[in-house]
Design a protein around this motif. Sequence first.
Motif, PDB file in Angstrom:
ATOM      1  N   GLY A 153      23.125  -6.290 -38.058  1.00 49.61           N
ATOM      2  CA  GLY A 153      22.019  -7.038 -38.318  1.00 49.61           C
ATOM      3  C   GLY A 153      21.458  -7.068 -39.625  1.00 49.61           C
ATOM      4  N   GLY A 154      21.927  -5.974 -40.355  1.00 48.25           N
ATOM      5  CA  GLY A 154      21.437  -5.844 -42.017  1.00 48.25           C
ATOM      6  C   GLY A 154      20.450  -4.729 -42.191  1.00 48.25           C
ATOM      7  N   THR A 155      20.188  -3.988 -41.031  1.00 50.70           N
ATOM      8  CA  THR A 155      19.265  -2.796 -41.207  1.00 50.70           C
ATOM      9  C   THR A 155      19.885  -1.998 -42.115  1.00 50.70           C
ATOM     10  N   ARG A 156      19.341  -1.394 -43.230  1.00 58.78           N
ATOM     11  CA  ARG A 156      19.853  -0.480 -44.099  1.00 58.78           C
ATOM     12  C   ARG A 156      19.017   0.896 -43.893  1.00 58.78           C
ATOM     13  N   THR A 157      19.801   1.852 -43.853  1.00 55.28           N
ATOM     14  CA  THR A 157      19.267   3.394 -43.949  1.00 55.28           C
ATOM     15  C   THR A 157      19.912   3.976 -45.235  1.00 55.28           C
ATOM     16  N   TYR A 158      18.950   5.000 -45.804  1.00 58.77           N
ATOM     17  CA  TYR A 158      19.378   5.974 -46.982  1.00 58.77           C
ATOM     18  C   TYR A 158      18.996   7.206 -47.086  1.00 58.77           C
ATOM     19  N   ALA A 159      19.574   7.964 -47.757  1.00 57.03           N
ATOM     20  CA  ALA A 159      19.410   9.587 -47.466  1.00 57.03           C
ATOM     21  C   ALA A 159      17.940   9.377 -48.717  1.00 57.03           C
ATOM     22  N   ASP A 160      16.987  10.357 -48.402  1.00 54.60           N
ATOM     23  CA  ASP A 160      16.041  10.412 -49.379  1.00 54.60           C
ATOM     24  C   ASP A 160      16.346  10.766 -50.652  1.00 54.60           C
ATOM     25  N   SER A 161      17.595  11.359 -51.094  1.00 58.69           N
ATOM     26  CA  SER A 161      17.957  11.722 -52.240  1.00 58.69           C
ATOM     27  C   SER A 161      18.754  10.796 -53.216  1.00 58.69           C
ATOM     28  N   VAL A 162      19.123   9.513 -52.361  1.00 61.85           N
ATOM     29  CA  VAL A 162      19.553   8.089 -53.246  1.00 61.85           C
ATOM     30  C   VAL A 162      18.783   7.131 -53.192  1.00 61.85           C
ATOM     31  N   LYS A 163      17.564   7.285 -52.417  1.00 60.97           N
ATOM     32  CA  LYS A 163      16.628   6.093 -52.338  1.00 60.97           C
ATOM     33  C   LYS A 163      16.102   5.513 -53.569  1.00 60.97           C
ATOM     34  N   GLY A 164      16.315   4.316 -54.048  1.00 67.51           N
ATOM     35  CA  GLY A 164      15.718   3.721 -55.336  1.00 67.51           C
ATOM     36  C   GLY A 164      16.847   3.703 -56.258  1.00 67.51           C
ATOM     37  N   ARG A 165      18.007   4.343 -55.791  1.00 67.15           N
ATOM     38  CA  ARG A 165      19.196   4.699 -56.916  1.00 67.15           C
ATOM     39  C   ARG A 165      20.398   3.786 -56.456  1.00 67.15           C
ATOM     40  N   PHE A 166      20.713   3.904 -55.069  1.00 65.52           N
ATOM     41  CA  PHE A 166      21.731   3.503 -54.436  1.00 65.52           C
ATOM     42  C   PHE A 166      21.326   2.196 -53.585  1.00 65.52           C
ATOM     43  N   THR A 167      22.466   1.295 -53.252  1.00 64.60           N
ATOM     44  CA  THR A 167      22.073  -0.023 -52.424  1.00 64.60           C
ATOM     45  C   THR A 167      23.414  -0.204 -51.907  1.00 64.60           C
ATOM     46  N   ILE A 168      23.349  -0.280 -50.615  1.00 65.70           N
ATOM     47  CA  ILE A 168      24.632  -0.578 -49.625  1.00 65.70           C
ATOM     48  C   ILE A 168      24.474  -2.194 -49.164  1.00 65.70           C
ATOM     49  N   SER A 169      25.627  -2.554 -49.287  1.00 65.50           N
ATOM     50  CA  SER A 169      25.694  -3.826 -48.906  1.00 65.50           C
ATOM     51  C   SER A 169      26.856  -4.036 -48.261  1.00 65.50           C
ATOM     52  N   ARG A 170      27.266  -5.574 -47.409  1.00 59.47           N
ATOM     53  CA  ARG A 170      28.453  -5.643 -46.788  1.00 59.47           C
ATOM     54  C   ARG A 170      28.743  -7.227 -46.861  1.00 59.47           C
ATOM     55  N   ASP A 171      29.980  -7.293 -46.562  1.00 61.72           N
ATOM     56  CA  ASP A 171      30.748  -8.726 -46.762  1.00 61.72           C
ATOM     57  C   ASP A 171      31.373  -8.869 -45.187  1.00 61.72           C
ATOM     58  N   GLY A 172      30.513  -9.506 -44.387  1.00 62.03           N
ATOM     59  CA  GLY A 172      31.077  -9.618 -43.065  1.00 62.03           C
ATOM     60  C   GLY A 172      32.543 -10.292 -42.808  1.00 62.03           C
ATOM     61  N   ALA A 173      32.505 -11.150 -43.755  1.00 66.27           N
ATOM     62  CA  ALA A 173      33.921 -11.939 -43.522  1.00 66.27           C
ATOM     63  C   ALA A 173      34.863 -11.175 -44.036  1.00 66.27           C
ATOM     64  N   GLU A 174      34.791 -10.153 -45.087  1.00 71.34           N
ATOM     65  CA  GLU A 174      35.955  -9.398 -45.640  1.00 71.34           C
ATOM     66  C   GLU A 174      35.848  -8.199 -44.902  1.00 71.34           C
ATOM     67  N   ASN A 175      35.022  -7.729 -43.884  1.00 76.71           N
ATOM     68  CA  ASN A 175      34.883  -6.480 -43.438  1.00 76.71           C
ATOM     69  C   ASN A 175      34.949  -5.321 -44.451  1.00 76.71           C
ATOM     70  N   THR A 176      34.011  -5.719 -45.303  1.00 74.78           N
ATOM     71  CA  THR A 176      33.949  -4.926 -46.691  1.00 74.78           C
ATOM     72  C   THR A 176      32.553  -4.168 -46.892  1.00 74.78           C
ATOM     73  N   VAL A 177      32.484  -2.876 -47.051  1.00 77.47           N
ATOM     74  CA  VAL A 177      31.082  -2.451 -47.360  1.00 77.47           C
ATOM     75  C   VAL A 177      30.976  -1.954 -48.909  1.00 77.47           C
ATOM     76  N   TYR A 178      29.972  -2.071 -49.396  1.00 79.11           N
ATOM     77  CA  TYR A 178      29.845  -1.688 -50.961  1.00 79.11           C
ATOM     78  C   TYR A 178      28.697  -0.610 -50.896  1.00 79.11           C
ATOM     79  N   LEU A 179      28.953   0.231 -52.089  1.00 78.80           N
ATOM     80  CA  LEU A 179      27.834   1.111 -52.300  1.00 78.80           C
ATOM     81  C   LEU A 179      27.673   1.036 -53.781  1.00 78.80           C
TER      82      LEU A 179
END
Length: 120
Positions: A53-79
């Motif tokens: 559904g798009g809900t994202r969670t991050y470790a405290d150590s990476v918040k504000g620096r890392f971004t996770i995203s996904r392409d559902g059509a390609e079954n791919t996740v990015y960081l």
Amino acid sequence: VQLQAYGGGLVQPGGSLRLSCRASGSIYTIDIMAWYRQAPGKQRESVASIAMGGTRTYADSVKGRFTISRDGAENTVYLQMNSLKPEDTAVYYCYSKIKETVWRTYEDYWGQGTLVTVSS
């Protein structure tokens, strides 16, 4: 089902890297896609996750620096990793919870890991 991760490498402190992980094979539906990491001598830890559904969670150590995203059509996740620090050095693993057919339950799958080294 296989998860194939790409994008690791050597980067200077303050630099950026983008990791990719594609799931392939017999896939009916994917629930969560996530990244974990394991530094030398340490336990594997969660870095970030993204649900269907798009809900994202991050470790405290990476918040504000890392971004996770996904392409559902390609079954791919990015960081997308920005402002990298030496303490981000680790092997990064992608993870996904996948259902192969409508009749099966979700199962856990891991990629092979990609090394990220942050050093000057």
